[in-house]
Motif scaffolding. Structure first.
Motif, PDB file in Angstrom:
ATOM      1  N   LEU A 164     -19.418  48.558 -18.025  1.00  0.00           N
ATOM      2  CA  LEU A 164     -20.311  47.417 -17.238  1.00  0.00           C
ATOM      3  C   LEU A 164     -19.544  46.025 -17.726  1.00  0.00           C
ATOM      4  N   ALA A 165     -18.884  46.034 -19.143  1.00  0.00           N
ATOM      5  CA  ALA A 165     -18.426  44.886 -19.516  1.00  0.00           C
ATOM      6  C   ALA A 165     -16.929  44.726 -18.390  1.00  0.00           C
ATOM      7  N   SER A 166     -16.327  45.875 -18.066  1.00  0.00           N
ATOM      8  CA  SER A 166     -15.120  45.915 -17.308  1.00  0.00           C
ATOM      9  C   SER A 166     -15.635  45.449 -15.898  1.00  0.00           C
ATOM     10  N   ARG A 167     -16.425  46.103 -15.278  1.00  0.00           N
ATOM     11  CA  ARG A 167     -16.881  45.642 -14.232  1.00  0.00           C
ATOM     12  C   ARG A 167     -17.447  44.259 -14.086  1.00  0.00           C
ATOM     13  N   ALA A 168     -17.924  43.577 -14.961  1.00  0.00           N
ATOM     14  CA  ALA A 168     -18.354  42.203 -14.921  1.00  0.00           C
ATOM     15  C   ALA A 168     -17.354  41.250 -14.791  1.00  0.00           C
ATOM     16  N   MET A 169     -16.206  41.521 -15.170  1.00  0.00           N
ATOM     17  CA  MET A 169     -14.970  40.708 -15.079  1.00  0.00           C
ATOM     18  C   MET A 169     -14.786  40.576 -13.583  1.00  0.00           C
ATOM     19  N   ASP A 170     -15.041  41.585 -12.926  1.00  0.00           N
ATOM     20  CA  ASP A 170     -14.672  41.383 -11.357  1.00  0.00           C
ATOM     21  C   ASP A 170     -15.692  41.329 -10.373  1.00  0.00           C
ATOM     22  N   GLU A 171     -17.112  41.553 -10.954  1.00  0.00           N
ATOM     23  CA  GLU A 171     -17.827  41.434  -9.903  1.00  0.00           C
ATOM     24  C   GLU A 171     -19.080  40.713 -10.688  1.00  0.00           C
ATOM     25  N   LYS A 172     -20.347  40.284  -9.955  1.00  0.00           N
ATOM     26  CA  LYS A 172     -21.386  39.755 -10.673  1.00  0.00           C
ATOM     27  C   LYS A 172     -22.307  41.075 -10.624  1.00  0.00           C
ATOM     28  N   LEU A 173     -22.871  41.180 -12.023  1.00  0.00           N
ATOM     29  CA  LEU A 173     -23.421  42.275 -12.356  1.00  0.00           C
ATOM     30  C   LEU A 173     -25.132  42.057 -11.838  1.00  0.00           C
ATOM     31  N   PRO A 174     -25.859  42.948 -11.459  1.00  0.00           N
ATOM     32  CA  PRO A 174     -27.208  42.775 -11.135  1.00  0.00           C
ATOM     33  C   PRO A 174     -27.853  42.296 -12.490  1.00  0.00           C
ATOM     34  N   MET A 175     -28.884  41.444 -12.281  1.00  0.00           N
ATOM     35  CA  MET A 175     -29.562  40.842 -13.541  1.00  0.00           C
ATOM     36  C   MET A 175     -29.921  41.945 -14.696  1.00  0.00           C
ATOM     37  N   TRP A 176     -30.579  42.742 -14.384  1.00  0.00           N
ATOM     38  CA  TRP A 176     -30.891  43.822 -15.355  1.00  0.00           C
ATOM     39  C   TRP A 176     -29.826  44.415 -15.853  1.00  0.00           C
ATOM     40  N   LYS A 177     -28.741  44.681 -15.322  1.00  0.00           N
ATOM     41  CA  LYS A 177     -27.477  45.236 -15.808  1.00  0.00           C
ATOM     42  C   LYS A 177     -26.712  44.257 -16.658  1.00  0.00           C
ATOM     43  N   ASN A 178     -26.760  42.988 -16.306  1.00  0.00           N
ATOM     44  CA  ASN A 178     -26.241  41.943 -17.164  1.00  0.00           C
ATOM     45  C   ASN A 178     -27.014  41.859 -18.494  1.00  0.00           C
ATOM     46  N   ILE A 179     -28.557  41.784 -18.210  1.00  0.00           N
ATOM     47  CA  ILE A 179     -29.462  41.719 -19.641  1.00  0.00           C
ATOM     48  C   ILE A 179     -29.196  42.877 -20.599  1.00  0.00           C
ATOM     49  N   ALA A 180     -29.159  44.137 -19.903  1.00  0.00           N
ATOM     50  CA  ALA A 180     -28.704  45.477 -20.737  1.00  0.00           C
ATOM     51  C   ALA A 180     -27.514  45.405 -21.721  1.00  0.00           C
ATOM     52  N   LEU A 181     -26.295  44.856 -20.839  1.00  0.00           N
ATOM     53  CA  LEU A 181     -25.151  44.453 -21.414  1.00  0.00           C
ATOM     54  C   LEU A 181     -25.039  43.712 -22.432  1.00  0.00           C
ATOM     55  N   LYS A 182     -25.844  42.440 -22.208  1.00  0.00           N
ATOM     56  CA  LYS A 182     -25.764  41.510 -23.249  1.00  0.00           C
ATOM     57  C   LYS A 182     -26.677  42.097 -24.656  1.00  0.00           C
ATOM     58  N   MET A 183     -27.445  42.658 -24.541  1.00  0.00           N
ATOM     59  CA  MET A 183     -28.329  43.266 -25.579  1.00  0.00           C
ATOM     60  C   MET A 183     -27.470  44.124 -26.355  1.00  0.00           C
ATOM     61  N   HIS A 184     -26.903  45.005 -25.593  1.00  0.00           N
ATOM     62  CA  HIS A 184     -25.907  46.101 -26.137  1.00  0.00           C
ATOM     63  C   HIS A 184     -24.939  45.180 -27.068  1.00  0.00           C
ATOM     64  N   LEU A 185     -24.278  44.252 -26.604  1.00  0.00           N
ATOM     65  CA  LEU A 185     -23.235  43.316 -27.205  1.00  0.00           C
ATOM     66  C   LEU A 185     -23.818  42.753 -28.488  1.00  0.00           C
ATOM     67  N   ILE A 186     -25.071  42.464 -28.257  1.00  0.00           N
ATOM     68  CA  ILE A 186     -25.787  41.597 -29.517  1.00  0.00           C
ATOM     69  C   ILE A 186     -25.721  42.755 -30.836  1.00  0.00           C
ATOM     70  N   LEU A 187     -25.995  43.934 -30.381  1.00  0.00           N
ATOM     71  CA  LEU A 187     -26.090  44.817 -31.531  1.00  0.00           C
ATOM     72  C   LEU A 187     -24.942  45.583 -31.977  1.00  0.00           C
ATOM     73  N   CYS A 188     -23.966  45.535 -31.112  1.00  0.00           N
ATOM     74  CA  CYS A 188     -22.759  46.809 -31.112  1.00  0.00           C
ATOM     75  C   CYS A 188     -21.443  45.913 -31.433  1.00  0.00           C
ATOM     76  N   ARG A 189     -21.029  45.866 -32.698  1.00  0.00           N
ATOM     77  CA  ARG A 189     -19.809  44.929 -32.731  1.00  0.00           C
ATOM     78  C   ARG A 189     -18.370  45.446 -32.072  1.00  0.00           C
ATOM     79  N   SER A 190     -18.395  46.691 -31.764  1.00  0.00           N
ATOM     80  CA  SER A 190     -17.350  47.500 -31.416  1.00  0.00           C
ATOM     81  C   SER A 190     -17.129  47.040 -29.882  1.00  0.00           C
ATOM     82  N   CYS A 191     -18.409  47.335 -29.166  1.00  0.00           N
ATOM     83  CA  CYS A 191     -18.385  46.718 -27.787  1.00  0.00           C
ATOM     84  C   CYS A 191     -18.170  45.328 -27.603  1.00  0.00           C
TER      85      CYS A 191
END
Length: 81
Positions: A10-37
């Protein structure tokens, strides 16, 4: 909740296209919790900026050594599939 593989895709796709809101929120939540990502996402952004800068410098060329190293790495990745 996304796993790391899904988040990196999703992070890779987000660089090229606008993600649906729920996917964007899910990605941001994951990034808050995961230092590696989070680090992976920063690296993607850095590479994108670097590649855009290299396009503006028409004299930029990879050395033969760099080309061979990249080609060998890509061949190794294809063999792993």
């Amino acid at each position: 909740m996304l796993n790391c593989k899904q988040a990196s895709q999703l992070a890779s796709r987000a660089m090229d296209e606008k993600l649906p809101m729920w996917k964007n929120i899910a990605l941001k939540m994951h990034l808050i919790l995961c230092r590696s990502c989070t680090n992976f996402t920063r690296q993607l952004q850095f590479l994108r900026k670097a590649s855009r800068r290299s396009r503006t410098n028409l004299d930029f060329q990879l050395t033969d050594e760099a080309r061979h190293r990249i080609a060998n790495t890509l061949k190794g990745k294809q063999a792993d599939r």
